[in-house]
Scaffold this motif. Sequence first.
Motif, short mmCIF file in Angstrom:
data_model
loop_
_atom_site.label_atom_id
_atom_site.label_comp_id
_atom_site.label_asym_id
_atom_site.label_seq_id
_atom_site.Cartn_x
_atom_site.Cartn_y
_atom_site.Cartn_z
N UNK A 84 -4.84 -5.72 0.69
CA UNK A 84 -4.14 -5.06 -0.42
C UNK A 84 -5.12 -4.67 -1.53
N UNK A 85 -6.05 -5.54 -1.84
CA UNK A 85 -7.03 -5.24 -2.88
C UNK A 85 -7.86 -4.03 -2.49
N UNK A 86 -8.34 -4.00 -1.26
CA UNK A 86 -9.16 -2.88 -0.80
C UNK A 86 -8.40 -1.56 -0.86
N UNK A 87 -7.16 -1.57 -0.42
CA UNK A 87 -6.36 -0.33 -0.44
C UNK A 87 -6.15 0.15 -1.88
N UNK A 94 -9.37 -1.01 -10.05
CA UNK A 94 -10.64 -1.73 -10.11
C UNK A 94 -10.35 -3.22 -10.10
N UNK A 95 -11.36 -3.99 -9.72
CA UNK A 95 -11.22 -5.44 -9.66
C UNK A 95 -12.22 -6.04 -10.64
N UNK A 96 -11.73 -6.70 -11.70
CA UNK A 96 -12.66 -7.29 -12.66
C UNK A 96 -13.43 -8.45 -12.03
N UNK A 97 -14.62 -8.72 -12.55
CA UNK A 97 -15.45 -9.80 -12.02
C UNK A 97 -14.77 -11.16 -12.18
N UNK A 98 -14.10 -11.37 -13.30
CA UNK A 98 -13.44 -12.65 -13.53
C UNK A 98 -12.16 -12.74 -12.72
N UNK A 99 -12.11 -13.75 -11.86
CA UNK A 99 -10.95 -14.00 -11.01
C UNK A 99 -10.62 -15.49 -11.12
N UNK A 100 -9.62 -15.86 -11.92
CA UNK A 100 -9.34 -17.27 -12.17
C UNK A 100 -9.04 -18.10 -10.92
N UNK A 101 -8.30 -17.58 -9.96
CA UNK A 101 -7.96 -18.30 -8.73
C UNK A 101 -7.95 -17.33 -7.55
N UNK A 105 -4.53 -15.85 -5.99
CA UNK A 105 -4.10 -14.54 -6.47
C UNK A 105 -5.30 -13.73 -6.90
N UNK A 106 -5.13 -12.44 -6.99
CA UNK A 106 -6.18 -11.52 -7.42
C UNK A 106 -5.70 -10.74 -8.62
N UNK A 107 -6.56 -10.63 -9.60
CA UNK A 107 -6.30 -9.77 -10.74
C UNK A 107 -6.89 -8.41 -10.42
N UNK A 108 -6.10 -7.36 -10.59
CA UNK A 108 -6.51 -5.99 -10.33
C UNK A 108 -6.14 -5.19 -11.57
N UNK A 109 -6.93 -4.15 -11.87
CA UNK A 109 -6.63 -3.27 -12.99
C UNK A 109 -6.20 -1.92 -12.43
N UNK A 110 -5.04 -1.43 -12.86
CA UNK A 110 -4.59 -0.11 -12.39
C UNK A 110 -5.48 0.98 -13.00
N UNK A 114 -4.30 -1.41 -16.91
CA UNK A 114 -3.35 -2.51 -17.00
C UNK A 114 -3.66 -3.56 -15.94
N UNK A 115 -3.81 -4.82 -16.32
CA UNK A 115 -4.02 -5.85 -15.31
C UNK A 115 -2.71 -6.18 -14.60
N UNK A 116 -2.79 -6.42 -13.31
CA UNK A 116 -1.66 -6.93 -12.55
C UNK A 116 -2.20 -7.87 -11.50
N UNK A 117 -1.32 -8.72 -10.98
CA UNK A 117 -1.76 -9.74 -10.02
C UNK A 117 -1.15 -9.50 -8.65
N UNK A 118 -1.93 -9.80 -7.63
CA UNK A 118 -1.49 -9.79 -6.26
C UNK A 118 -1.47 -11.25 -5.80
#
Length: 125
Positions: A84-87, A94-101, A105-110, A114-118
Amino acid sequence: MLMKLTAVTLDCADPMALAAFYHRATGIPLADRSDEEFAGLRGADGGLFLGFQRVDGYRPPSWPDQEVPQQLHLDFDVDDLDEATARLVEWGATVPAEQPRPDRWRVVLDPAGHPFCLSIPRGSV
């Protein structure tokens, strides 16, 4: 009194472009647009409306720092975090460098920042 959430609207610089991104990501069809000021997606059977409104001088959130606060974020369940992240990156996220867990889950920026989580649905892990 009981309230039912019917819509979430995101500020952005280009409503149609952001609506197209979320349409591709979710499959929710385009339901509304007015000139270049507003666009929206609506889920099946009168489901949740996801709107996008143009804001002059829009500044994207600066996650994870709070110079420009995120104000809200969306969460989406996916079957495979990596796929999902790759697609989504192919479609302009974009995927920010900081990823808490990143294992949960993955934090992605539209494309508008806007940040959203997968995440994998609860009980699937």
